[in-house]
Design an enzyme around this catalytic site. Structure first.
Site, short mmCIF file in Angstrom:
data_model
loop_
_atom_site.label_atom_id
_atom_site.label_comp_id
_atom_site.label_asym_id
_atom_site.label_seq_id
_atom_site.Cartn_x
_atom_site.Cartn_y
_atom_site.Cartn_z
N ASP A 556 0.96 -1.41 -0.02
CA ASP A 556 -0.21 -0.21 -0.24
C ASP A 556 1.57 1.34 0.13
OD1 ASP A 556 -2.09 1.60 0.17
OD2 ASP A 556 -2.24 0.85 2.25
N GLU A 559 2.69 4.52 -3.82
CA GLU A 559 2.54 6.16 -5.09
C GLU A 559 4.20 6.69 -5.33
OE1 GLU A 559 0.43 5.67 -2.32
OE2 GLU A 559 -0.60 4.65 -3.84
N ASP A 636 -9.15 3.66 -1.89
CA ASP A 636 -10.13 4.84 -0.63
C ASP A 636 -11.42 4.96 -1.62
OD1 ASP A 636 -8.05 3.73 1.00
OD2 ASP A 636 -6.84 5.65 1.77
C1 NOJ Z 1 -4.71 3.33 2.87
C2 NOJ Z 1 -5.29 2.30 1.97
O1 NOJ Z 1 -5.97 2.43 1.11
C3 NOJ Z 1 -5.77 1.69 3.02
O2 NOJ Z 1 -7.04 0.49 2.04
C4 NOJ Z 1 -5.29 1.38 4.39
O3 NOJ Z 1 -6.52 0.24 5.09
C5 NOJ Z 1 -4.87 2.56 4.81
N1 NOJ Z 1 -4.07 2.61 3.81
C6 NOJ Z 1 -3.93 1.87 6.05
O4 NOJ Z 1 -2.80 0.75 5.80
#
Ligand code: NOJ
Length: 981
Positions: A556, A559, A636
């Site tokens: 995660d 970017e 998200d």
């Molecule tokens: C951002 C991610 O997009 C999300 O899915 C994740 O739960 C959080 N970071 C925490 O790691």
């Protein structure tokens, strides 16, 4: 560094504060939580001010202005780019030459070396570089030590090796006409007509122009120059030091953008260039009703609470575009990993005006591609159809990896399962409620203070027991590992990263630090081969203690997301391995990271592929080529109907751009979905290639068994539907892995002659199954209207109602338990109908074969299966069969599509696997009597099997069900005979 400056959104800070963090951090976070509580009541949408629009990005603004000037001047505009005819040479499929850029009022011209590469498969690459920079004859500003060349290594990461240049491509230069013509291609005849002055390229297929480069004279390579003395009336166009959000970009090489216009004559539709939360058919971006005012942007970014119906950038980028017109497909790959913007304009054609294109088409699409740095590097694909385009694009960037079977089953995630006991309870509950699931996920809170490769000693004291427990039902754990490494003492991962010089540096070549989940952090630089070797070490079972074979990885924030950086990422003048600037490689960072993780998981036990398991890696950030090692999800999203609606077009765009292993958080990440929304989301999610439920740390628990009735039962049905169709999903993934055909197939891909389907993006065909699905994505929807793209017969998946009508819509009632799903006549697909706890437990379950008889009385389909976990399939250990039904003799046969290799362990293991049911939908009424029987011919023997016949009435199809034909999958050969006694 001030943590609050450019601080990440409130909900993040809240989460960080909930873990053990330094007291200063806690304080800051506390104020953010309080502030956040107020803020959240006011707005819950993206903070536009945190992200640039084109006019705030100097190079985008300058190139758009150039486009406006060129357009306004029309034929009076003089493009400064000229290809020197005498410089042209052609050898072994490569045409080289020099383009000269003339600068207004100056003697000196800028030398731009040009290379066209013509490949055997029929696609072409165009590269334009800058001689001075290649030779290092430039001066860097501010004492910088970065590379002087234009970035040219995107190919190293995005492309696969082994492309062969065409030895047949032939060129002729006609100096008087001012053009060079190149004939190339195989069965289809392609031609490139290169005009010398001004430089322009037309691409022809079978004598017709399909694509033009620089037709509108927007070609622009901002060449290197020394910063001129500032004059009083200078307008700041962001050429030099550029500031945004409190950060100043030092731009050691000054302005250096590359831009080009690409026109698709007669093509009214363009698709692709993910990732954007927008419609599948791309919209116009230069204003006007229903259009955007901003170009589509590609600059991988952690966009908090992103909005739908927007050209804003998101977490990943694939600069690949498909253009579509009736019966024809072409495409381009703009190979550039720097910040990129794409303008799209549709142009009505006037059949009365003179044009060098075929003017009989109503509309053309004009695009304008603008990147901040790097060489101009572009691939041109002339189709002629979507399957050729995807095959060629995959030949260049690689096809999606064949995933392990568990990874295409259902995944249960939330931020966070808070302890090993929590994990065990969730695991048990799924079994109690008879809901299958394969994978449970751990988000960042499992770690000891956000130190990856560690476990929280209080809550996850016995991780091995936990993962062993999951293994009992062949379930897996996916753990998150991000690229930011906590800067702290006593953490070997941190000390090794910095002492061995494996981390990203800032503009003064010091190790860069910024803020992310752990607080102050450093970032791994996986462009560096030494970092990759070291990264691989971290995943060995004796290093990542507590992990074992059934643990896979989630990457995660890659970017990379930096909470206190400009646009929530790193400064562009940061420095990476080999002295490339962050500016040059930004969109590749995520790919290098998930590639490294993939190799690490693959090799954690052995270097020998015979002993390796296929890894599963999920990434948020991606680029062209990411499909070779990772799946992606759309980040998200929110628990809103609009986000449920946005998901399918986004996932289909991923499929078009060669990365079909894609999903969206089921239920919506932020917020709390209503039960109806959650249920509908599961029904939709059951058709996401990557099917995972996830929720934010502040969201209420929403594991499916908590939903109460009737929701739990409906969700259970949806998940079971996914499991029963796993053989069909796996077959679709297999196809994508060798020829690039998307898994969710939009109407324009399947029916390219029917323009009425070109803008439809809320229904799709699933692989080759003929299943036409349109999940409900609107609140309270009592029915949906499905577009039938062709004349073929369609049957309802559940009640076998017959639907027909080319280019017409049919209305399907949608009570909550209903997923609108039709079966197109002419297809066969295979299911496994016995509900199990996980996909692993279904491995040798019997099959159900579903035949959906077409108007012509025939149907066929494919089944691909292998062990679903190792690489043995590469040595031929798989089954690949076709199923063919023919009404002429009422026969259904199974045939081998690939010869079975000797010692095929998988085939041996499958030997006893039976077909337990055959369902024939749409058999001609009367073909089988009430007491019809079926003759089974198998393995040299013949016997009868029982059938039940449901004669079609009230608009429903006749359905013949053959129960337990006592036939092994391999020897299926049925003859359905008439018997009226
Ligand atoms: C951002 C991610 O997009 C999300 O899915 C994740 O739960 C959080 N970071 C925490 O790691």
């Amino acid at each position: 560094m001030n943590f609050l400056e450019g601080a990440s959104p409130v909900r993040r800070a809240k989460a960080t504060a909930s873990t053990a963090a330094p007291s200063v951090l806690k304080l800051c976070c506390y104020s953010l939580v309080v502030f956040g509580a107020i803020f959240l009541q006011v707005t819950e949408t993206v903070k536009h001010e945190n992200f640039k629009i084109c006019s705030q990005s100097g190079f985008c603004k300058r190139n758009r202005a150039l486009a406006d000037d060129a357009t306004a001047a029309g034929s009076a505009w003089v493009s400064p780019y000229e290809l020197e005819p005498a410089s042209i040479t052609m050898r072994n499929g490569k045409l080289k030459g020099t383009i000269w850029k003339t600068i207004d009022g100056q003697e000196e011209r800028v030398e731009l070396p040009l290379v066209f590469s013509f490949y055997e498969q029929g696609f072409v690459r165009l590269q334009i570089d800058e001689a001075k920079r290649l030779k290092g004859e430039i001066e860097l500003r501010n004492g910088s030590k970065v590379r002087k060349e234009r970035y040219h290594e995107a190919e190293k990461w995005a492309l696969v090796p082994g492309l062969k240049l065409s030895t047949h491509a032939k060129h002729t230069t006609l100096e008087e006409a001012g053009v060079t013509r190149v004939h190339y291609g195989g069965i289809t005849a392609f031609e490139a007509i290169i005009r010398h002055n001004p430089f322009e390229v037309r691409f022809l297929r079978d004598g017709e122009v399909h694509m033009v480069l620089n037709e509108r004279n927007f070609l622009n390579m901002e060449h290197w120059r020394a910063k001129p003395e500032a004059k009083e009336d200078d307008v700041d166009n962001g050429e030099w030091d550029e500031s945004f959000g409190g950060a100043t970009d030092s731009k050691p090489r000054g302005p250096e953008s590359v831009a080009l216009d690409i026109t698709f004559p007669g093509y009214a539709y363009v698709y692709g260039i993910p990732e954007h939360a927008t419609s599948l058919a791309l919209k116009e971006t230069r204003g006007g009703e229903g259009n955007y005012n901003e170009p589509y942007r590609m600059y991988n970014a952690d966009v908090f609470e992103y909005e739908t119906d927007s050209p804003m950038t998101l977490y990943g980028s694939i600069p690949f575009m498909q253009a579509q017109r009736k019966g024809s497909t072409v495409g381009v790959l703009w190979l550039n990993a720097a910040e990129t913007w794409v303008d799209v304009i549709k142009q009505k054609n006037n059949p009365l005006t003179f044009s060098t294109h075929d003017n009989s088409y109503k509309e053309s699409t004009q695009t304008h591609w603008i990147s901040e740095s790097g060489i101009l590097d572009l691939f041109v694909f002339l189709g002629p159809n979507a399957s050729a385009l995807y095959r060629d694009y995959g030949a260049i960037t690689g096809y999606t990896t064949l995933p392990p079977m568990f990874s295409i089953a259902y995944h249960q995630c939330r931020w966070n399962y808070v302890s090993q006991d929590d994990v065990k309870t969730v695991d048990k509950k799924f079994d109690q409620f008879d809901i299958p699931y394969d994978v449970i996920w751990l988000d960042i809170e499992y770690t000891d203070e956000k130190k990856y490769f560690t476990w929280d000693p209080l809550t996850f004291s016995k991780p091995l027991d936990m993962v062993k427990g999951l293994d009992k039902r062949q379930r897996k754990l996916v753990a998150i590992i991000d690229p930011h490494i906590k800067k702290t003492d006593g953490y070997p991962v941190s000390s090794e990263l910095t002492s061995r010089e494996l981390a990203v540096k800032d503009k003064s070549s010091k190790i860069y630090d910024g803020w992310c989940w752990p607080g102050s952090s450093n970032w791994v630089d996986c462009f560096n081969p030494s970092t990759v070797s070291w990264w691989k070490e971290q995943f060995k079972f004796n290093k990542f203690v507590g992990s074992q074979r059934n643990v896979h990885i989630w990457n995660d924030m890659n970017e990379p997301s930096v909470f206190n950086g400009p646009e929530t990422t790193m400064p562009k003048d940061n420095i990476f391995y080999d002295n490339w600037e962050h500016r040059d490689i930004h969109n590749l960072y995520g790919l290098t990271f998930h590639n490294a993780t993939y190799s690490a998981v693959k090799e954690r036990e052995s270097q020998n592929e015979d002993k390796q398991l296929r890894p599963f890696v999920l990434t948020r950030s991606f680029f062209a080529g990411s499909q070779r090692t990772a799946a992606m999800w759309t980040g998200d999203n929110e628990a809103k109907w609009s986000h449920l609606q946005a998901a399918f077009p986004m996932l289909m765009a991923q499929g078009i751009a060669g990365m079909p292993f894609a999903g969206a958080d089921v239920g919506g990440f932020f917020g709390n979905p209503s039960k109806e929304l959650l249920t509908r989301w599961y029904q939709a999610g059951a058709f996401y290639p990557f099917f995972r439920a996830h929720a934010h740390i502040d969201a209420k628990r929403r594991e499916p068994y908590l939903a109460g009735e009737p929701y739990v039962s409906i969700i259970r049905e949806a998940v079971r539907l996914r499991y029963s169709l796993l053989p069909a999903w796996y077959s679709a993934f297999h196809r994508a892995s060798w020829d690039g055909m998307p898994i969710l197939r939009p109407m324009f891909v399947m029916f390219p002659d029917n323009e009425a389907g070109f803008s439809i993006d809320d229904q799709f065909f699933m692989g080759d199954t003929g299943l036409l699905v349109k999940p409900v994505v609107y609140e309270g929807a009592e029915s949906v209207s499905i577009f039938l793209p062709d004349r073929q017969v369609y049957y309802d998946y559940k009640d076998f109602t017959i639907y027909k009508g080319e280019s017409s819509n049919v209305e399907i009632k949608t009570p909550l338990e209903r997923i609108p799903m039709l079966m197109r006549g002419g297809h066969v697909f295979v299911r496994r109908d016995r509900p199990r706890r996980s996909s692993g437990l279904m491995k040798y379950d019997p099959f159900t074969v579903v035949v959906s008889v077409g108007d012509e009385g025939v149907a066929d389909g494919v089944l691909y299966l292998d062990d679903g976990e190792t690489y043995a399939y590469k040595k031929g250990e798989f089954i690949h069969r076709s199923f063919i039904y023919n009404s002429a003799g009422n026969t259904l046969e199974s045939r081998d599509l690939a010869p079975e290799t000797a010692n095929n362990r998988f085939v041996k293991n499958m030997k006893g696997v039976r077909i337990e049911k055959v369902i024939l939908v749409g058999v001609k009424s009367g073909a089988v009597g009430k007491k019809g029987k079926v003759t089974v011919k198998s393995d040299g023997k013949t016997w009868d099997a029982k059938v039940t016949v449901e004669e079609g009435k009230d608009g429903k199809a006749t359905v013949v069900v053959v129960r337990d034909p006592k036939v092994r999958y391999k020897f299926l050969a049925l003859v359905i005979t008439t018997s009226h006694n």
